[in-house]
Design a protein around this motif. Structure first.
Motif, PDB file in Angstrom:
ATOM      1  N   GLY A 124       0.824  -1.216   0.000  1.00 38.92           N
ATOM      2  CA  GLY A 124       0.000   0.000   0.000  1.00 38.92           C
ATOM      3  C   GLY A 124       0.856   1.263   0.000  1.00 38.92           C
ATOM      4  O   GLY A 124       0.645   2.190  -0.807  1.00 38.92           O
ATOM      5  N   VAL A 140       3.142   1.463  -3.410  1.00 38.34           N
ATOM      6  CA  VAL A 140       2.373   1.785  -4.617  1.00 38.34           C
ATOM      7  C   VAL A 140       1.943   3.251  -4.562  1.00 38.34           C
ATOM      8  O   VAL A 140       2.056   3.978  -5.554  1.00 38.34           O
ATOM      9  CB  VAL A 140       1.180   0.829  -4.787  1.00 38.34           C
ATOM     10  N   ASP A 141       1.514   3.700  -3.393  1.00 41.36           N
ATOM     11  CA  ASP A 141       1.133   5.113  -3.286  1.00 41.36           C
ATOM     12  C   ASP A 141       2.328   6.042  -3.480  1.00 41.36           C
ATOM     13  O   ASP A 141       2.161   7.189  -3.901  1.00 41.36           O
ATOM     14  CB  ASP A 141       0.464   5.379  -1.933  1.00 41.36           C
ATOM     15  N   GLY A 183       4.525   5.557  -5.673  1.00 39.45           N
ATOM     16  CA  GLY A 183       4.913   5.524  -7.083  1.00 39.45           C
ATOM     17  C   GLY A 183       5.890   4.426  -7.438  1.00 39.45           C
ATOM     18  O   GLY A 183       6.602   4.535  -8.431  1.00 39.45           O
ATOM     19  N   PHE A 184       5.928   3.352  -6.642  1.00 40.33           N
ATOM     20  CA  PHE A 184       6.730   2.188  -7.020  1.00 40.33           C
ATOM     21  C   PHE A 184       5.771   1.127  -7.547  1.00 40.33           C
ATOM     22  O   PHE A 184       4.782   0.787  -6.904  1.00 40.33           O
ATOM     23  CB  PHE A 184       7.573   1.705  -5.834  1.00 40.33           C
ATOM     24  N   ASP A 185       6.087   0.622  -8.736  1.00 40.26           N
ATOM     25  CA  ASP A 185       5.134  -0.209  -9.470  1.00 40.26           C
ATOM     26  C   ASP A 185       5.445  -1.676  -9.209  1.00 40.26           C
ATOM     27  O   ASP A 185       5.890  -2.415 -10.089  1.00 40.26           O
ATOM     28  CB  ASP A 185       5.224   0.130 -10.958  1.00 40.26           C
ATOM     29  N   LEU A 186       5.194  -2.100  -7.985  1.00 42.10           N
ATOM     30  CA  LEU A 186       5.525  -3.450  -7.539  1.00 42.10           C
ATOM     31  C   LEU A 186       4.609  -4.489  -8.149  1.00 42.10           C
ATOM     32  O   LEU A 186       3.418  -4.248  -8.326  1.00 42.10           O
ATOM     33  CB  LEU A 186       5.334  -3.560  -6.022  1.00 42.10           C
TER      34      LEU A 186
END
Ligand SMILES: [Fe+3]
Ligand SMILES: [Fe+3]
Lengths: 114, 283, 283, 114
Positions: free
Chosen positions: C106, C109-110, C112-115
């Motif tokens: 959570g 991703v918030d 800006g890492f596109d896991l």
């Protein structure tokens, strides 16, 4: 049958809980698996490691119960299609309407909230 | 250098594809929707791209539960049409553009986008329905090659709208830096407002949809600032797909012209729309 | 709130695990390496974390050719040990921390890492060898739960060193914001200089390795500024794995103290090292 | 046999070219597949869609040729292990040494470049 919550957010906790049931439904993208499932639904559930509640929800086509057990509509819809049921049928189930009523509500501009 | 010639935003509802596959587009239920596509289709038919970069999401078909990427990109020479549980759509397989894909991966990874690469990918209705919206009668093969760009919208947390818009900006720059004379179209797919499950199933929010259809042209930053919760509340749990329109919009330059749009309720359980923009260049 | 108590950088060479699995650690070939681990192992044994976040790469085992994520994270309750082609290592399975995983997804991703998320993941030597370096005799189970963080280093283009360091910074903040009293250790694995294939196979660059071992503590930004080509030239095509140490370093706070380090050539075809840092807190 | 290039960068073009050969090697993580491969190597290659050159490289254990055809060392190493060959053996092949010479070079501090 089970009453639906407003929204089902398919978050990591849900997809982890619903892993087995989603995996079973995902397998129905293979025509051979569709035949196997239809031939013996209960055995197919057991082979996919479903919990007793998950198995019951599948066998009873408890569409809301599946969601409450962590399943995602994108997976369970594959089972509905196998049954010849439309997304409007499921929409009716979730909202306490018949498929016809639900379809009519959409044709009238859709359901409104807030 | 490659050039982006137009951008198409369109819903990708499975039943829109099924209506075409089963010859029902003239039925009273479907005719208004397909009539609305007419002017856009005629304009696009005059302007065939070499490659379409199609931003879409998989719906529990090629992307499973075990491994869910936030962003992905197809890198293959060819993509099969997925069996989503009811047999494959009777449409041509999709030809890839692996050279453009490899270029985009290089540029985007260096720009800090953490893409997953797909050497093998069966494309589902999220990609094939937009192709059919663009080209209803492809015959033996689609009129252009395709680079699929995948966005996770079905598992929470999805990428934020802001991140999708940023990806689009970087994608546009990456396309324009491809050192080959090539015309590229960019598709943003999904939406508009809809919700499939739960007590709010059947949600349609035409006011929000109309706002979005307008702002995607002139105020994309405003849409990019909306939160995940905003999208769920206003557009429904599946209306979240609209974040993919922002990837397309980000890829276009600042100077665009609206060619056509159309909005129709319902396509199955969904508000359906199309918006077509000519890219006037000069980002 | 969760707290990061130490960070361990360590090579993850398969043969280091095999030496332990087959009781060869006192052999002349291996003794210097394992002697070097001693002080670090003793210090860590007094400071058992609740969870180890282990940054590693898969080596063609759980991540295939079809779908290669740039960054991934395990989200499961349990991870099996992979069969890499020569049977499974005789070590315990790995227990996950799905609540911490979900929190990290959570936050990241918030940010800006596109896991990519892994609900199912067989962990290979990249993860299990570092666990054995930390804890040589786990008995029935490892002393702590694990959150695997995966970095693509075997398919080009890998994420840049700068992006890995940025991921580490965000990962550290995300760990520290987990609202539970929990001690966390962070492992950065892989390296040091090595190259398995090609005419440069067997490459060892001790000067570069010694510089890296020093700078990872005091000048991580310098290492983050190195390009992919720099790493290949100086550390070899597989020495590229060192970018994963930067994720670990980024997760630690600015105030760290070196507890111990060791450097040895060779472990198989690789320069092997360990560096242990106490996190003094106050990022 | 084939002479090795300095570096093999396992980029998207290589992994796409080497897809079939890598996929075959990846399948050897399954013990049943290891048995099947050993029972009939040529048939196993055909079943995995290898090109004639790829098949020849596998059957001949042309380790450098595999890399030139797009394979990755992480995949082909699984085949080497099945043959009871070490990474030092492969290192020797790539550098024109015996496994013993290669191992000695590593023990002497490794090979230096630049
Ligand atoms: Fe969709
Ligand atoms: Fe490694």
């Amino acid at each position: 049958m089970t009453e639906a919550r407003d929204n089902y957010l398919n978050d990591l906790t849900a997809t982890r809980r619903g892993y087995a049931i989603n995996r079973l439904c995902a397998s129905l993208t293979d025509p051979d698996n569709r035949r196997r499932f239809t031939a013996d639904e209960a055995a197919y559930c057991d082979a996919h490691g479903l919990s007793p509640e998950q198995k019951r929800a599948i066998l009873d086509r408890d569409w809301t119960g599946m969601l409450d057990l962590g399943a995602s509509i994108f997976y369970t819809f594959k089972l509905a299609v196998l049954d010849g049921k439309s997304m409007q049928h499921l929409g009716g189930v979730f909202t306490g309407m018949s498929a016809e009523e639900f379809t009519a509500a959409l044709r009238a501009g859709g359901r409104r909230f807030g | 250098m490659a050039e982006i010639i137009w951008g198409l935003a369109t819903s990708h509802v499975p039943s829109i594809g099924a209506a075409m596959d089963h010859g029902k587009t003239a039925d009273p239920y479907w005719k208004p929707l397909f009539d609305g596509y007419g002017p856009a289709r005629a304009w696009m038919a005059e302007r065939t791209p070499d490659v379409a970069v199609i931003i879409y999401n998989d719906h529990a078909n090629a992307v499973g539960l075990d491994l869910v990427p936030t962003f992905g990109i197809g890198t293959a020479a060819s993509y099969e049409v997925a069996d989503e549980g009811w047999g494959r759509r009777p449409v041509p397989h999709v030809t890839g553009s692996p050279e453009l894909s490899a270029h985009l991966v290089g540029e985007l990874v260096d720009a800090g986008f953490d893409l997953a690469t797909f050497h093998r990918l069966d494309v589902d209705h999220g990609l094939t329905v937009p192709l059919s919206v663009y080209c209803p009668d492809p015959g033996e093969s689609w009129p252009c090659a395709v680079v699929p760009v995948l966005v996770n919208v079905i598992q929470y947390p999805q990428p934020t709208a802001a991140r999708c818009y940023a990806l689009g900006r970087a994608l546009g720059a990456a396309i324009r830096s491809f050192p080959r004379d090539m015309k590229v179209a960019v598709f943003g797919t999904g939406g508009m407002s809809h919700q499939l499950a739960g007590a709010r199933a059947g949600l349609i929010n035409s006011a929000f949809d109309r706002m979005f259809l307008q702002s995607i042209e002139s105020e994309p930053e405003k849409l990019a600032a909306l939160t995940r919760e905003d999208y769920i509340r206003e557009a429904g749990t599946e209306g979240m797909e609209l974040i993919m329109w922002l990837v397309m919009r980000g890829a276009l330059s600042d100077r665009i012209a609206r060619v056509h749009d159309t909005y129709h309720v319902p396509a199955s359980n969904t508000a359906a729309a199309l918006a077509l923009f000519e890219d006037l260049g000069g980002s």
